[in-house]
Every structure is written in C-alpha cells, then in structure tokens.
Design a protein around this motif. Sequence first.
Motif, short mmCIF file in Angstrom:
data_model
loop_
_atom_site.label_atom_id
_atom_site.label_comp_id
_atom_site.label_asym_id
_atom_site.label_seq_id
_atom_site.Cartn_x
_atom_site.Cartn_y
_atom_site.Cartn_z
N ASP A 1 0.85 -1.38 0.00
CA ASP A 1 -0.05 0.05 -0.19
C ASP A 1 1.01 1.15 0.07
OD1 ASP A 1 -2.31 -1.66 -0.10
OD2 ASP A 1 -2.74 -1.20 2.09
N LYS A 2 1.95 1.20 0.86
CA LYS A 2 2.82 2.49 0.84
C LYS A 2 3.66 2.62 -0.36
CE LYS A 2 7.04 4.18 3.36
NZ LYS A 2 8.12 3.63 4.09
N LEU A 3 3.97 1.45 -1.22
CA LEU A 3 4.68 1.62 -2.35
C LEU A 3 3.63 2.07 -3.55
CD1 LEU A 3 6.88 -1.74 -2.44
CD2 LEU A 3 7.63 0.60 -2.45
N LYS A 4 2.47 1.84 -3.29
CA LYS A 4 1.29 2.16 -4.28
C LYS A 4 1.07 3.72 -4.40
CE LYS A 4 -0.90 -2.25 -5.54
NZ LYS A 4 -2.19 -2.96 -5.24
N SER A 5 0.88 4.11 -3.07
CA SER A 5 0.69 5.48 -2.59
C SER A 5 1.53 6.59 -3.15
CB SER A 5 0.09 5.55 -1.27
OG SER A 5 0.91 5.34 -0.33
N TYR B 1 11.56 11.32 -7.40
CA TYR B 1 12.65 11.28 -6.37
C TYR B 1 13.94 10.49 -7.01
CZ TYR B 1 15.76 10.99 -2.44
OH TYR B 1 16.96 11.22 -1.53
N PHE B 2 13.65 9.22 -7.26
CA PHE B 2 14.80 8.47 -8.10
C PHE B 2 15.31 9.18 -9.20
CE2 PHE B 2 16.11 5.16 -10.81
CZ PHE B 2 17.23 4.60 -9.99
N VAL B 3 14.69 9.55 -10.05
CA VAL B 3 14.94 9.85 -11.30
C VAL B 3 15.79 11.33 -11.03
CG1 VAL B 3 14.23 11.56 -13.75
CG2 VAL B 3 13.33 9.15 -13.00
N ASN B 4 15.26 12.25 -10.22
CA ASN B 4 16.38 13.40 -9.88
C ASN B 4 17.52 13.19 -9.13
OD1 ASN B 4 14.20 15.09 -10.89
ND2 ASN B 4 13.17 15.32 -8.62
N ARG C 1 4.01 5.80 -5.52
CA ARG C 1 4.79 5.65 -6.55
C ARG C 1 5.32 6.61 -7.20
NH1 ARG C 1 3.35 0.84 -11.17
NH2 ARG C 1 4.85 1.65 -12.59
N GLU C 2 4.48 7.67 -7.74
CA GLU C 2 5.12 8.79 -8.77
C GLU C 2 6.10 9.77 -7.94
OE1 GLU C 2 4.30 8.99 -11.76
OE2 GLU C 2 3.11 7.26 -11.64
N SER C 3 5.80 9.65 -6.76
CA SER C 3 6.78 10.69 -5.88
C SER C 3 8.22 10.16 -5.83
CB SER C 3 6.40 11.13 -4.52
OG SER C 3 6.07 10.26 -3.84
#
Length: 113
Positions: free
Chosen positions: A75-79, A87-90, A81-83
């Motif tokens: 649930d944490k991963l799904k909620s 964060y990872f890309v940046n 996901r976009e952030s």
Amino acid sequence: MDTMKNTVGQRTTEMALQLGLLYKPADALKIGLVDQLEPEDQVIAAATQTISRWLAIPDHARQITKSMMRKKTIDKLKSNRESDIQYFVNFITKDSIQKSLGGYMEMLKKRRA
C-alpha cells in the motif's frame, strides 16, 4: 528499502544502505538477508527441494498469507509511486551520483577480473 527492513530490521538496513555495504555470503546468511547457502553444484537440487516445500502448501492459503504480511508495504509503495519515481530520477541523474556509480562499476569490474 522497506522489503529489506522487513527482512533484516531497521538498523541493519539503515547501516547497509547508508554505507553501501556488500555482504559476503556468510554474512548475508548471518543477518538473515539470505535463507541458506549452497555450493554451486548443489544450487539446483537445493532450490528444487525448497520450492517443493512451498508448493506443498495450497496456493490460496500461501497467497492470502503473503498478501496479508506484505499489505502495509505494498500500500505504501502504491500510494507513493509517482513521488518515488520522481525522487529516484532526480537523484540518479545528478552528475555526482553518476560519477560515483561509474567508479563503483569500475571497482566491481576489477573485482571480477
């Protein structure tokens, strides 16, 4: 990170990730990061034996238990996901990180040689 924390605990995960630790097989076993070690020529037999134990459990019972145990993390991963992706890309595209990763890859290549 959450999966590792659920496996080996908060402090071990924190130290491993912040220090970039790579565990030798015996150390990974000691902290619970892996379940067992096998000589290379016995890996297939050991894996077959282990999967046989899991397959002896009815699928629906195993799936329900697994889902219940991992629900909070999923649930944490799904909620987030976009952030998390942003964060990872940046982070990963920073010049300093790319340089560090390049050095790390070179070190790993030398280890294999």
